[in-house]
Design an enzyme around this catalytic site. Structure first.
Site, PDB file in Angstrom:
ATOM      1  N   ASN A   1      18.315  58.907  65.074  1.00  0.00           N
ATOM      2  CA  ASN A   1      19.559  58.462  64.447  1.00  0.00           C
ATOM      3  C   ASN A   1      19.337  57.218  63.604  1.00  0.00           C
ATOM      4  O   ASN A   1      19.929  57.066  62.523  1.00  0.00           O
ATOM      5  CB  ASN A   1      20.620  58.187  65.511  1.00  0.00           C
TER       6      ASN A   1
ATOM      7  N   HIS B   1      28.042  58.422  71.433  1.00  0.00           N
ATOM      8  CA  HIS B   1      27.884  58.985  72.783  1.00  0.00           C
ATOM      9  C   HIS B   1      27.762  60.498  72.663  1.00  0.00           C
ATOM     10  O   HIS B   1      28.554  61.135  71.946  1.00  0.00           O
ATOM     11  CB  HIS B   1      29.085  58.623  73.654  1.00  0.00           C
TER      12      HIS B   1
ATOM     13  N   ASP C   1      31.515  52.926  77.733  1.00  0.00           N
ATOM     14  CA  ASP C   1      32.070  54.101  77.045  1.00  0.00           C
ATOM     15  C   ASP C   1      33.592  54.089  77.016  1.00  0.00           C
ATOM     16  O   ASP C   1      34.228  55.134  76.854  1.00  0.00           O
ATOM     17  CB  ASP C   1      31.584  55.399  77.690  1.00  0.00           C
TER      18      ASP C   1
END
Length: 466
Positions: free
Chosen positions: A11, A101, A142
């Site tokens: 990424n 996530h 999260d």
């Protein structure tokens, strides 16, 4: 932007390619908590500076903050970064740290839900969809506000590796777009929110020894991202608390500075004044502030004269008259209780005042000329307060605090710098005042056992608190 990575860094590399020719943002730094992460190899190949920061370093503001400041980082992207981000970084970069996530939150999030653990949980739950979530980072794992989600259908025959591959394809396709969306939003915010901050001039004395006045305010405001300029009203050998000092009045120097600045076209969004050395200096400085205010400059005045019912060493009745003159150009003034009494001629009461008396004192300062007013270190109906008036909202208020019975010179200057820094970020007067109060309280508490308190608080160790 800085990208934080723990693993392969696919990424990260995708983001680097995406932003190579972007006018919106640059990726200037890659941080990994693992020295053997393949992301380090990618960073070297891509020519992006990289650094390893283990758990101890990550949680040490003294290491992380200078690093991020050095690279001018204004946004952090977590791209497969496993450690929890420490609170001080979240406070430094509010709504400026985002995470990807590998699941559709709030499902399959929280402690232990990373990498293949997530995909195994998705498979075990028999989900018909998986996906990715990009969200802001908060202290709750999260749990931050969701920015974007992308989903893909699953079949019963999909293996854990198949689920991972489908999620990874979504990351490659969509993550850079979402990061750009967030970065673009930041770039369209007012200048103070995206690194090009409002310029402020400090007109105050400079102590050769001790963290007071300009020596206290400049590092705080600079740390908060404001371009800071200074004009010393006096050079002082050391803090006045030592009892002996040498002082040089710089009025003659100031008279030569203002014409040069005018010729060069220098202007400031805000001016903060502190110690004024003489009536002549007050007239010169107040005239300059009045001229600048006509062009939209905000004037903050801290009438530094005394505390605990008495004037500081070397402060004369002429200084009181000088400070009254400064109040006539103030958009906001913030004397302590002692200074407010000297400025208004009202009596000082060791036992404090009533709420009605506090309001009368605020109004008396407004009559001198200040638009908005704060009075610090005042006992109102037996409670320690900062009492104030906001002329924008026509609102009086009291903010209570618990006194810590320790004296440090320069705490008023710290209060001033934090207050101004938050006001210039267009926060409210009450919110900015409370934040300044809290910072001063934390600094006093952390340093109350210092042996030599006369030199003030060693700010360099605690700038992350502001």
């Amino acid at each position: 932007m800085a990208v934080f990575v723990s693993g392969s860094g696919s990424n990260f590399e995708n983001l680097v390619h995406h932003f190579q020719s972007s006018p919106i943002a640059d990726i200037v730094l890659m941080v990994s908590n693992k020295s053997d992460a393949y992301a380090m190899t990618r960073a070297r190949r891509l020519g992006i500076p990289s650094v390893v920061m283990g758990k101890a370093a990550l949680n040490d503001p003294g290491q992380m903050v200078p690093l991020l400041r050095r690279y001018g980082v204004g946004m952090i992207v977590l791209a497969g970064f496993l450690p929890m981000v420490p609170d001080y970084l979240i406070n430094m970069f509010p709504q400026r740290i985002i995470n990807i996530h590998p699941a559709l939150l709030p499902k399959f999030g929280g402690k232990g839900m990373w990498g293949h653990h997530v995909h195994e949980a998705v498979k075990a739950a028999g989900e018909t969809q998986t996906g990715i979530t990009v969200h802001y980072v908060t202290p709750v794992c999260d749990g931050g506000e969701i920015i974007a989600q992308f989903a893909v259908e699953l079949s019963p025959d999909d293996t854990v590796d198949d689920i991972a591959a489908k999620g990874h394809a979504l990351e490659m396709a969509h993550f850079p777009e979402v990061v750009e969306q967030v970065a673009r939003g930041l770039s369209e915010q007012p200048a103070w929110e995206c690194g090009v901050q409002k310029q402020i001039l400090l007109i105050n004395d400079m102590a050769g020894y001790g963290k007071v006045a300009t020596a206290a305010m400049l590092p705080i405001l600079s740390y908060m991202g404001l371009p800071v300029y200074n004009l010393p009203t006096a050079l002082v050998s050391n803090t006045l608390d030592y009892g002996k000092f040498n002082i040089l009045d710089t009025t003659d120097y100031i008279t030569g500075v203002f014409p040069v600045w005018k010729e060069l076209g220098f202007r400031f969004d805000a001016i903060a004044t502190g110690f004024i050395a003489s009536e002549r200096q007050a007239r010169i400085v107040s005239k300059y502030c009045l001229e600048q205010a006509a062009n939209g400059t905000v004037i903050f005045v801290d009438p530094i004269m005394g505390d605990e019912g008495k004037l500081y060493n070397g402060v004369t009745p002429a200084a009181i008259r000088s400070m009254r003159e400064m109040l006539t150009v103030a958009h906001l003034c913030y004397p302590n209780y002692t200074e407010a009494c000297y400025l208004t001629g009202m009596p000082y009461h060791v036992e404090g005042v009533t709420a009605a008396d506090a309001r009368r004192l605020v109004d008396a300062l407004r009559e001198v000329g200040a638009k908005s007013v704060l009075i610090t270190s005042i006992l109102v109906d037996g409670v320690h307060c900062v009492t104030g008036y906001n002329h924008f909202t026509d609102e009086y208020f009291n903010l209570e605090y618990t006194e810590i019975p320790v004296h440090f010179p320069g705490t008023g200057d710290i209060f001033s710098a934090v207050l101004i820094g938050h006001l210039l970020k267009e926060e409210t007067l009450i919110s900015s005042t409370r934040k300044a109060m809290d910072v001063v309280a934390k600094l006093i508490e952390l340093n109350k056992d210092n042996a030599d308190k006369n030199r003030g608080i060693p700010l360099e160790n605690f700038l992350y608190l502001v």
